[in-house]
Design a protein around this motif. Structure first.
Motif, PDB file in Angstrom:
ATOM      1  N   ASP A 110       0.824  -1.209   0.000  1.00  0.00           N
ATOM      2  CA  ASP A 110       0.000   0.000   0.000  1.00  0.00           C
ATOM      3  C   ASP A 110       0.854   1.253   0.000  1.00  0.00           C
ATOM      4  N   VAL A 111       1.958   1.181   0.710  1.00  0.00           N
ATOM      5  CA  VAL A 111       2.848   2.321   0.833  1.00  0.00           C
ATOM      6  C   VAL A 111       4.244   1.793   1.116  1.00  0.00           C
ATOM      7  N   LEU A 112       5.261   2.502   0.627  1.00  0.00           N
ATOM      8  CA  LEU A 112       6.641   2.090   0.836  1.00  0.00           C
ATOM      9  C   LEU A 112       7.355   3.144   1.671  1.00  0.00           C
ATOM     10  N   PHE A 113       7.922   2.711   2.810  1.00  0.00           N
ATOM     11  CA  PHE A 113       8.688   3.600   3.670  1.00  0.00           C
ATOM     12  C   PHE A 113      10.170   3.465   3.350  1.00  0.00           C
ATOM     13  N   CYS A 114      10.871   4.593   3.398  1.00  0.00           N
ATOM     14  CA  CYS A 114      12.329   4.543   3.269  1.00  0.00           C
ATOM     15  C   CYS A 114      12.930   5.681   4.062  1.00  0.00           C
ATOM     16  N   GLY A 115      14.214   5.537   4.401  1.00  0.00           N
ATOM     17  CA  GLY A 115      14.924   6.611   5.066  1.00  0.00           C
ATOM     18  C   GLY A 115      15.316   7.678   4.064  1.00  0.00           C
ATOM     19  N   SER A 116      15.679   8.858   4.578  1.00  0.00           N
ATOM     20  CA  SER A 116      16.040   9.945   3.681  1.00  0.00           C
ATOM     21  C   SER A 116      17.442   9.799   3.126  1.00  0.00           C
ATOM     22  N   ARG A 117      18.214   8.917   3.709  1.00  0.00           N
ATOM     23  CA  ARG A 117      19.533   8.591   3.169  1.00  0.00           C
ATOM     24  C   ARG A 117      19.842   7.174   3.602  1.00  0.00           C
ATOM     25  N   GLY A 118      20.784   6.511   2.941  1.00  0.00           N
ATOM     26  CA  GLY A 118      21.094   5.144   3.341  1.00  0.00           C
ATOM     27  C   GLY A 118      22.423   4.679   2.811  1.00  0.00           C
ATOM     28  N   TYR A 119      23.268   4.226   3.692  1.00  0.00           N
ATOM     29  CA  TYR A 119      24.542   3.657   3.298  1.00  0.00           C
ATOM     30  C   TYR A 119      24.680   2.303   3.986  1.00  0.00           C
ATOM     31  N   GLY A 120      24.514   1.243   3.239  1.00  0.00           N
ATOM     32  CA  GLY A 120      24.594  -0.096   3.797  1.00  0.00           C
ATOM     33  C   GLY A 120      26.030  -0.579   3.837  1.00  0.00           C
ATOM     34  N   PRO A 121      26.216  -1.833   4.253  1.00  0.00           N
ATOM     35  CA  PRO A 121      27.570  -2.410   4.268  1.00  0.00           C
ATOM     36  C   PRO A 121      28.217  -2.290   2.897  1.00  0.00           C
ATOM     37  N   ALA A 122      29.445  -1.843   2.873  1.00  0.00           N
ATOM     38  CA  ALA A 122      30.208  -1.672   1.627  1.00  0.00           C
ATOM     39  C   ALA A 122      29.505  -0.725   0.656  1.00  0.00           C
ATOM     40  N   LEU A 136      22.413   3.153  -1.842  1.00  0.00           N
ATOM     41  CA  LEU A 136      23.546   4.057  -1.978  1.00  0.00           C
ATOM     42  C   LEU A 136      23.047   5.449  -2.328  1.00  0.00           C
ATOM     43  N   GLY A 137      23.453   6.445  -1.528  1.00  0.00           N
ATOM     44  CA  GLY A 137      23.012   7.833  -1.561  1.00  0.00           C
ATOM     45  C   GLY A 137      22.102   8.257  -2.688  1.00  0.00           C
ATOM     46  N   GLY A 138      21.137   9.120  -2.403  1.00  0.00           N
ATOM     47  CA  GLY A 138      20.251   9.650  -3.414  1.00  0.00           C
ATOM     48  C   GLY A 138      19.122   8.727  -3.810  1.00  0.00           C
ATOM     49  N   VAL A 139      19.005   7.575  -3.174  1.00  0.00           N
ATOM     50  CA  VAL A 139      17.958   6.626  -3.549  1.00  0.00           C
ATOM     51  C   VAL A 139      16.577   7.201  -3.289  1.00  0.00           C
ATOM     52  N   SER A 140      16.382   7.823  -2.121  1.00  0.00           N
ATOM     53  CA  SER A 140      15.053   8.344  -1.811  1.00  0.00           C
ATOM     54  C   SER A 140      14.621   9.386  -2.839  1.00  0.00           C
ATOM     55  N   ALA A 141      15.523  10.270  -3.240  1.00  0.00           N
ATOM     56  CA  ALA A 141      15.184  11.286  -4.238  1.00  0.00           C
ATOM     57  C   ALA A 141      14.855  10.657  -5.585  1.00  0.00           C
ATOM     58  N   ARG A 142      15.607   9.641  -5.970  1.00  0.00           N
ATOM     59  CA  ARG A 142      15.345   8.973  -7.246  1.00  0.00           C
ATOM     60  C   ARG A 142      14.045   8.169  -7.188  1.00  0.00           C
TER      61      ARG A 142
END
Length: 292
Positions: free
Chosen positions: A253-265, A270-276
């Protein structure tokens, strides 16, 4: 998606067709979370420089136009009781909504996507993108032409990565899931082997790295699922392009995400995902403010 003080859900409306999608999403969120609903239209503030008479006439014209947008919003919602309608004067739509959200201690800001995007896809204009910069509350963007009404699918999605931002998104999604009784779906996306960099690491080293990364991601997903009491949580590790994979997540119904994200390695979100994602997601997207 909820605020501990029970602040309102605020929908930013304008004259575009996208407002109907934002209003539908905002009404569902307010009803589901049992919160007040405010529909706001931001009009330009009077200029500090210029002819007083011309400026006054122009300001009055812009106010009338804003009132017309609110009248349309009333008709779209069916004018239910308890909804507030406001005209806000500001230097920009994003600034006006920011100020209103801060003043009202809003639980959620909801806006529509630009109508110039493909059907059922987000193509966020500058208002949505600017709202993500320093927002005091989660920002929800409704895709143009919602294929299903909010809540119809009965599942809440989380683009999960084991960072403070990812955990903040999970917390907000869990609050909504508890209100709706919907299960959560946690999704982590890793690059396919052919999308990695074997020319730097070598094929064998790259495969070994991806295998180790997958184990790390799976362990993080498992622990995240176990950390959410009172909610059914499923999780999946998917391969592919991060943005494309998350954008095509049509079963929530809805997708939540953080405003930035840097996972292992730096492989996940990887940066800018939320904006894209704002420009491509086929389901409503809620971007949670950066964790302190």
């Amino acid at each position: 998606m909820t605020a501990p003080t029970g602040g309102p859900v605020i929908v930013g409306a304008d004259s575009s067709a996208a407002s109907a999608d934002a209003l539908a999403l905002g009404r569902w969120a307010a009803q589901t979370l049992d919160l007040p609903l405010i529909v706001a239209v931001v009009r330009p503030a009077p200029s500090a420089i210029g002819s007083g008479r011309v400026d006054a006439e122009w300001t009055a014209d812009r106010h009338r136009a804003a009132e017309a947008v609110l009248a349309t919003a009333r008709d779209t919602l069916g004018d239910p009781p308890g909804v507030e309608y406001r005209v806000v004067a500001s230097t920009s739509a994003a600034h006006g909504l920011h100020d209103l959200a801060e003043h009202e201690n809003a639980a959620l800001l909801v806006v529509g996507s630009r109508s110039t995007g493909p059907a059922a896809r987000l193509f966020a204009g500058s208002t949505a993108e600017r709202l993500l910069s320093g927002s005091v509350c989660p920002v929800a963007v409704a895709p143009a032409g919602l294929p299903q009404p909010p809540g119809a699918l009965g599942r809440i999605g989380v683009a999960y990565v084991d960072t403070p931002d990812g955990r903040a998104a999970l917390t907000e999604a869990a609050r909504l899931a508890r209100r709706t009784g919907s299960p959560l779906l946690l999704v982590t996306v890793v690059a396919r082997g052919d999308a990695a960099v074997p020319f730097l690491l070598g094929d064998d080293a790259e495969r070994a790295f991806l295998d180790t990364a997958r184990e790390t991601y799976e362990d993080a997903l498992r622990k995240a699922a176990e950390s959410v009491p009172g909610v059914t949580v499923n999780w999946e590790l998917r391969s592919g392009d991060v943005v494309e994979t998350l954008a095509d997540l049509a079963e929530v119904d809805v997708l939540f995400c953080g405003s930035r994200g840097y996972g292992p390695a730096r492989r996940v979100l990887l940066g800018g995902v939320s904006a894209r994602l704002l420009r491509r997601a086929c389901r409503p997207l809620v971007v949670v403010p950066r964790a302190p």
